[in-house]
Scaffold this motif. Structure first.
Motif, PDB file in Angstrom:
ATOM      1  N   TRP A  49     -19.116   5.989  -0.701  1.00  0.00           N
ATOM      2  CA  TRP A  49     -20.082   5.146   0.013  1.00  0.00           C
ATOM      3  C   TRP A  49     -19.370   3.874   0.440  1.00  0.00           C
ATOM      4  O   TRP A  49     -18.948   3.072  -0.393  1.00  0.00           O
ATOM      5  CB  TRP A  49     -21.269   4.809  -0.882  1.00  0.00           C
ATOM      6  CG  TRP A  49     -22.283   3.903  -0.233  1.00  0.00           C
ATOM      7  CD1 TRP A  49     -22.259   2.545  -0.209  1.00  0.00           C
ATOM      8  CD2 TRP A  49     -23.456   4.288   0.482  1.00  0.00           C
ATOM      9  NE1 TRP A  49     -23.341   2.050   0.469  1.00  0.00           N
ATOM     10  CE2 TRP A  49     -24.094   3.098   0.909  1.00  0.00           C
ATOM     11  CE3 TRP A  49     -24.047   5.507   0.798  1.00  0.00           C
ATOM     12  CZ2 TRP A  49     -25.300   3.107   1.630  1.00  0.00           C
ATOM     13  CZ3 TRP A  49     -25.229   5.508   1.514  1.00  0.00           C
ATOM     14  CH2 TRP A  49     -25.840   4.330   1.923  1.00  0.00           C
ATOM     15  N   SER A  65     -31.862   5.782   0.178  1.00  0.00           N
ATOM     16  CA  SER A  65     -30.513   5.223   0.229  1.00  0.00           C
ATOM     17  C   SER A  65     -29.938   4.886  -1.148  1.00  0.00           C
ATOM     18  O   SER A  65     -28.727   4.990  -1.355  1.00  0.00           O
ATOM     19  CB  SER A  65     -30.490   3.986   1.127  1.00  0.00           C
ATOM     20  OG  SER A  65     -31.507   3.088   0.759  1.00  0.00           O
ATOM     21  N   HIS A  66     -30.787   4.498  -2.092  1.00  0.00           N
ATOM     22  CA  HIS A  66     -30.267   4.197  -3.425  1.00  0.00           C
ATOM     23  C   HIS A  66     -29.736   5.458  -4.101  1.00  0.00           C
ATOM     24  O   HIS A  66     -28.703   5.432  -4.781  1.00  0.00           O
ATOM     25  CB  HIS A  66     -31.337   3.538  -4.296  1.00  0.00           C
ATOM     26  CG  HIS A  66     -32.601   4.332  -4.416  1.00  0.00           C
ATOM     27  ND1 HIS A  66     -33.496   4.454  -3.382  1.00  0.00           N
ATOM     28  CD2 HIS A  66     -33.114   5.054  -5.455  1.00  0.00           C
ATOM     29  CE1 HIS A  66     -34.521   5.197  -3.772  1.00  0.00           C
ATOM     30  NE2 HIS A  66     -34.306   5.581  -5.005  1.00  0.00           N
ATOM     31  N   PHE A  71     -35.659   0.295   3.667  1.00  0.00           N
ATOM     32  CA  PHE A  71     -34.565  -0.675   3.686  1.00  0.00           C
ATOM     33  C   PHE A  71     -34.997  -1.877   4.516  1.00  0.00           C
ATOM     34  O   PHE A  71     -35.862  -1.785   5.384  1.00  0.00           O
ATOM     35  CB  PHE A  71     -33.278  -0.058   4.247  1.00  0.00           C
ATOM     36  CG  PHE A  71     -33.349   0.367   5.686  1.00  0.00           C
ATOM     37  CD1 PHE A  71     -33.054  -0.518   6.712  1.00  0.00           C
ATOM     38  CD2 PHE A  71     -33.683   1.675   6.030  1.00  0.00           C
ATOM     39  CE1 PHE A  71     -33.105  -0.129   8.037  1.00  0.00           C
ATOM     40  CE2 PHE A  71     -33.743   2.077   7.362  1.00  0.00           C
ATOM     41  CZ  PHE A  71     -33.458   1.175   8.358  1.00  0.00           C
ATOM     42  N   PRO A 114     -27.548  -1.474   0.027  1.00  0.00           N
ATOM     43  CA  PRO A 114     -28.807  -1.565   0.788  1.00  0.00           C
ATOM     44  C   PRO A 114     -29.764  -2.568   0.153  1.00  0.00           C
ATOM     45  O   PRO A 114     -29.786  -2.749  -1.060  1.00  0.00           O
ATOM     46  CB  PRO A 114     -29.371  -0.141   0.707  1.00  0.00           C
ATOM     47  CG  PRO A 114     -28.223   0.720   0.311  1.00  0.00           C
ATOM     48  CD  PRO A 114     -27.334  -0.137  -0.526  1.00  0.00           C
ATOM     49  N   ARG A 159     -25.369   0.030   8.550  1.00  0.00           N
ATOM     50  CA  ARG A 159     -25.938   1.342   8.254  1.00  0.00           C
ATOM     51  C   ARG A 159     -24.861   2.425   8.359  1.00  0.00           C
ATOM     52  O   ARG A 159     -24.099   2.450   9.331  1.00  0.00           O
ATOM     53  CB  ARG A 159     -27.097   1.637   9.215  1.00  0.00           C
ATOM     54  CG  ARG A 159     -28.254   0.695   9.045  1.00  0.00           C
ATOM     55  CD  ARG A 159     -29.281   0.813  10.160  1.00  0.00           C
ATOM     56  NE  ARG A 159     -30.087   2.031  10.061  1.00  0.00           N
ATOM     57  CZ  ARG A 159     -31.117   2.297  10.861  1.00  0.00           C
ATOM     58  NH1 ARG A 159     -31.428   1.446  11.831  1.00  0.00           N
ATOM     59  NH2 ARG A 159     -31.802   3.410  10.707  1.00  0.00           N
ATOM     60  N   THR A 198     -28.703   8.207  -2.381  1.00  0.00           N
ATOM     61  CA  THR A 198     -27.533   8.594  -1.592  1.00  0.00           C
ATOM     62  C   THR A 198     -26.305   7.822  -2.049  1.00  0.00           C
ATOM     63  O   THR A 198     -25.220   8.394  -2.216  1.00  0.00           O
ATOM     64  CB  THR A 198     -27.782   8.333  -0.099  1.00  0.00           C
ATOM     65  OG1 THR A 198     -28.914   9.091   0.330  1.00  0.00           O
ATOM     66  CG2 THR A 198     -26.568   8.733   0.735  1.00  0.00           C
ATOM     67  N   GLN A 199     -26.465   6.531  -2.271  1.00  0.00           N
ATOM     68  CA  GLN A 199     -25.336   5.709  -2.708  1.00  0.00           C
ATOM     69  C   GLN A 199     -24.821   6.168  -4.072  1.00  0.00           C
ATOM     70  O   GLN A 199     -23.606   6.234  -4.301  1.00  0.00           O
ATOM     71  CB  GLN A 199     -25.763   4.245  -2.780  1.00  0.00           C
ATOM     72  CG  GLN A 199     -24.622   3.295  -3.108  1.00  0.00           C
ATOM     73  CD  GLN A 199     -25.076   1.859  -3.141  1.00  0.00           C
ATOM     74  OE1 GLN A 199     -26.260   1.577  -3.328  1.00  0.00           O
ATOM     75  NE2 GLN A 199     -24.153   0.934  -2.965  1.00  0.00           N
ATOM     76  N   ILE A 235     -32.175   5.525   6.628  1.00  0.00           N
ATOM     77  CA  ILE A 235     -31.227   4.411   6.660  1.00  0.00           C
ATOM     78  C   ILE A 235     -30.000   4.716   7.514  1.00  0.00           C
ATOM     79  O   ILE A 235     -29.292   3.800   7.948  1.00  0.00           O
ATOM     80  CB  ILE A 235     -30.782   4.010   5.233  1.00  0.00           C
ATOM     81  CG1 ILE A 235     -30.123   2.624   5.258  1.00  0.00           C
ATOM     82  CG2 ILE A 235     -29.832   5.049   4.649  1.00  0.00           C
ATOM     83  CD1 ILE A 235     -29.786   2.055   3.915  1.00  0.00           C
ATOM     84  N   ILE A 236     -29.734   5.981   7.789  1.00  0.00           N
ATOM     85  CA  ILE A 236     -28.554   6.334   8.569  1.00  0.00           C
ATOM     86  C   ILE A 236     -28.708   5.779   9.985  1.00  0.00           C
ATOM     87  O   ILE A 236     -29.796   5.660  10.525  1.00  0.00           O
ATOM     88  CB  ILE A 236     -28.358   7.868   8.588  1.00  0.00           C
ATOM     89  CG1 ILE A 236     -28.295   8.387   7.143  1.00  0.00           C
ATOM     90  CG2 ILE A 236     -27.094   8.245   9.342  1.00  0.00           C
ATOM     91  CD1 ILE A 236     -27.314   7.680   6.239  1.00  0.00           C
TER      92      ILE A 236
END
Length: 424
Positions: A272, A261-262, A368, A277, A378, A264-265, A394-395
């Motif tokens: 985003w 997630s980090h 997460f 997260p 999420r 992805t962000q 995380i999705i």
């Protein structure tokens, strides 16, 4: 139509497989030198181990179906064992959860719980499972608050629910989401086979990652390792491709971001829209003892100690999982090894002279945090950008950060792409 998948963990691999089996063109890009993400192979002392000890259960239906579809035989990869776990505590009697095949489920679990742990434990467990479905319909609260509301004893909270919550959600009971925890409980105990343990016979990198890699190549998909994505190309709110760290521009009709997630962000930038997260670590400690060292069962639960779950990997190798935050994070690797070895000696699990070596793997952002109301924070599979989809654990789905959740979200992204393509 070409789909670029950023991230070669279990979620990205699941997406790639499902797209390719429907005839889509796929290019999977992974920054590491191997596939698998946080469930990958590590070399230590001329043997291959996991970068973190994982456990699959029979309830991981989509993961098991995916493995079957790409030609993997469950019996070659995992040892399937009926529910049979004992959890030790320094001040309480061992707590054992198991069932008998001579009675229908869940009556078999109920009877055995009563026989092995006594009537008070049976009553408390039955009460919590009965109330779990109802609790999902109420406002989300911390797991600890729910446990106390349902009159769970201090013993059960410390010996069962705390280690189970950390194992499944990597989040302390004082802040973990009851909604997610209830989902885990209800799905795990829905059917007898769902509660089975699937103990890996091989390093996890040799399971789904290895089979998926072969499948992708056989189907004509492209895999690029050790290639980092710097940014996503977006024009007029449409994903057009990606830019690599060496400034190579790769075009695509669709993009799936299946990274941590980090990452992805970072790639999503202003697109985003979810909160920042939160992460919690997991430490896995491998202790190599003499080959004659063996636990009484493949998996042993511990509570009231530093170690939480111990896996007997065979040939004297024990893997110990320490989930969540705590003062142990300040300890050096040698201190962790020495303390765990001392605990095992005091519990008569090993003998002092049997320890040969130890190895510590720290995943600082392993998962997460599954805090109260995390589900509303999420992100969803379909992003605000046309042609840009999100995967990874995380999705949004009904579960905490698990391999099953990652596979579910990877397949969901692939299905959404195929649905939209069909409409077009």
């Amino acid at each position: 139509m070409t789909t670029i998948i950023v991230g070669g963990g279990w979620s990205g691999l699941a997406a790639a497989v499902r797209l390719l089996e429907r005839g889509e063109s796929v290019h999977l890009i992974e920054s590491a030198k191997q596939l698998g993400g946080r469930a990958r192979n590590v070399s230590w002392n001329e043997q291959t181990i996991d970068n973190g000890q994982h456990l699959l259960i029979g309830a991981y239906q989509q993961t098991l179906k995916l493995l079957q579809d790409i030609g993997a035989e469950e019996s070659e990869l995992f040892q399937r064992l009926p529910l049979n776990v004992s959890i030790r505590h320094p001040y309480f009697a061992d707590l054992t959860l198991t069932d008998t095949r001579y009675l229908p489920w869940p009556l078999s679990l109920i009877i055995k719980t009563w026989q092995l742990n006594g009537f008070p434990v049976f009553v408390q467990l039955s009460r919590l499972m009965f109330k779990a479905r109802l609790q999902k319909k109420l406002d989300d609260i911390p797991v600890l608050t729910w446990l106390k509301k349902e009159k769970q004893s201090e013993r059960l909270i410390k010996q069962l629910w705390e280690p189970l919550c950390l194992a499944t959600m990597n989040t302390p009971v004082s802040e973990a989401s009851t909604h997610l925890f209830a989902n885990v409980l209800l799905d795990t105990f829905k059917k007898r086979e769902y509660a089975d343990f699937l103990i890996p016979k091989v390093p996890l990198g040799d399971s789904l990652p290895a089979y998926a890699e072969r499948y992708i190549q056989q189907k004509g998909g492209e895999i690029s390792l050790q290639k980092r994505i710097k940014s996503i190309l977006i024009e007029e709110n449409k994903a057009m491709g990606v830019v690599t760290a060496d400034d190579m521009h790769l075009k695509a009709d669709n993009i799936i971001v299946a990274t941590g997630s980090h990452t992805t962000q970072r790639l999503m930038g202003k697109y985003w829209s979810s909160p920042q997260p939160r992460f919690y670590p997991i430490i896995t400690v491998y202790l190599q003892y003499t080959p004659d060292t063996k636990l009484s069962r493949p998996l042993l639960g511990l509570s009231g100690t530093l170690g939480q779950w111990v896996f007997d990997r065979g040939n004297g190798l024990l893997a110990i999982v320490i989930s969540g935050p705590g003062k142990h994070l300040e300890s050096t690797n040698d201190e962790l090894i020495d303390r765990l070895h001392d605990e095992f000696c005091q519990a008569d699990l090993v003998i002092t002279s049997a320890l040969i070596d130890g190895y510590v793997i720290r995943e600082k952002r392993a998962t997460f945090s599954s805090y109260v109301d995390v589900s509303s924070d999420r992100p969803h599979t379909q992003s605000s950008v046309n042609g840009l989809y999100l995967a990874g654990d995380i999705i949004h789905n009904l579960y905490p950060a698990t391999l099953e959740g990652a596979v579910i979200n990877g397949e969901k992204a692939a299905e959404l792409i195929m649905t939209i393509n069909t409409v077009r």
